[in-house]
Design an enzyme around this catalytic site. Sequence first.
Site, short mmCIF file in Angstrom:
data_model
loop_
_atom_site.label_atom_id
_atom_site.label_comp_id
_atom_site.label_asym_id
_atom_site.label_seq_id
_atom_site.Cartn_x
_atom_site.Cartn_y
_atom_site.Cartn_z
N ARG A 242 0.82 -1.21 0.00
CA ARG A 242 0.00 0.00 0.00
C ARG A 242 0.86 1.26 0.00
O ARG A 242 0.55 2.25 -0.69
CB ARG A 242 -0.95 0.01 1.21
N HIS B 171 -8.00 8.75 10.13
CA HIS B 171 -7.63 7.32 10.18
C HIS B 171 -6.13 7.11 10.17
O HIS B 171 -5.66 6.00 9.90
CB HIS B 171 -8.27 6.58 9.02
N THR C 35 -17.01 10.74 -0.51
CA THR C 35 -17.40 9.85 0.58
C THR C 35 -18.91 9.89 0.75
O THR C 35 -19.54 10.93 0.51
CB THR C 35 -16.72 10.24 1.90
N MET D 207 -18.44 10.93 -7.51
CA MET D 207 -18.54 10.33 -8.84
C MET D 207 -19.93 9.76 -9.09
O MET D 207 -20.38 9.70 -10.23
CB MET D 207 -17.51 9.20 -8.98
N GLU D 208 -20.60 9.32 -8.03
CA GLU D 208 -21.91 8.69 -8.17
C GLU D 208 -22.97 9.48 -7.42
O GLU D 208 -22.67 10.20 -6.48
CB GLU D 208 -21.87 7.26 -7.64
#
Length: 313
Positions: A82, A133, A247, A273-274
């Site tokens: 990662r 996070h 998000t 995006m959606e």
Amino acid sequence: MTTEVHDPELMDYRAEVQSFRDYLKSSKRVMALCGAGLSAASGLPTFRGAGGLWRTHDAISLATPEAFRINPSLVWQFYNYRRHMALNVKPNPAHYALAELAKKRKDFITLTQNVDGLSPRAGHPAEQLFPLHGSLFDVKCSEFFCDYAEGNNFTDPIVPALALPLDESDPTTTEARKAKELDISDAKVLLPELRLDDLPHCPKCKKGLLRPGVVWFGERLPEKTLSTAEDWIIASKKIDLIIVIGTSSTVYPAAGYTDRARVKGARVAVVNMERTEKTTQGMREGDWYFQGDAGVILPDLLKDEIGELTVLE
């Protein structure tokens, strides 16, 4: 003679953009809440990847304190991958746009759920950036009584033993793809078993293994980060605007920040995006929804504030 083409959808979009710009110009206290969609334009693979697997291993099961205690070699190989992938992509215009806005507005903060380190690399002022996070590039000692912690460790690999092939020459890549194509649900790609002595060790206590400075499942979010963000919210008599980027804001405590901002009078602008039931949940009249790539939309929305964005290659 030319014929003008009037696209109602485009005209509506431009009107919404101008409405947002005008409101931002009159706003004083502004915050942003960011998720994985912020980094999508950088080409960074998502945390879970296709099917939730990494080399046929369940990615979620590797992101726990228990997994690190049982098999630190496997967990470090996952996080080494990662870190490597994040270092091999660049911040996109959305990261730079937020960084420029922060530099121009001291009453602007960004809360991010991303651990990829792209916002700091875009020059986002650290005092105005709250990584909820943690970060892949923070490391800390896993020993309970040791307080060693280091930020912005971009060494790749972090120790020589983790210098493993990560491209197509890595046999585990083709093995994992083959298992996925053949739908071998119980297949396991065997990774090298590294000695504990070869994994990153704490330079302070000389005893504990270093671990990634990310928040694993079952762990508390960083108290200092949360308290500093909370202090900013409490100190705000009014919050004018919250920009929610990439998000769905359905995971707490991050999801609560939109509600907290609303209580302080904020209007909400969403960039995603959606357009789904989750991403539009809780939207009210007067809010904005901009559907598309954050790397394209955000610099356009903030253009009056930050000017033409120049991203150096």
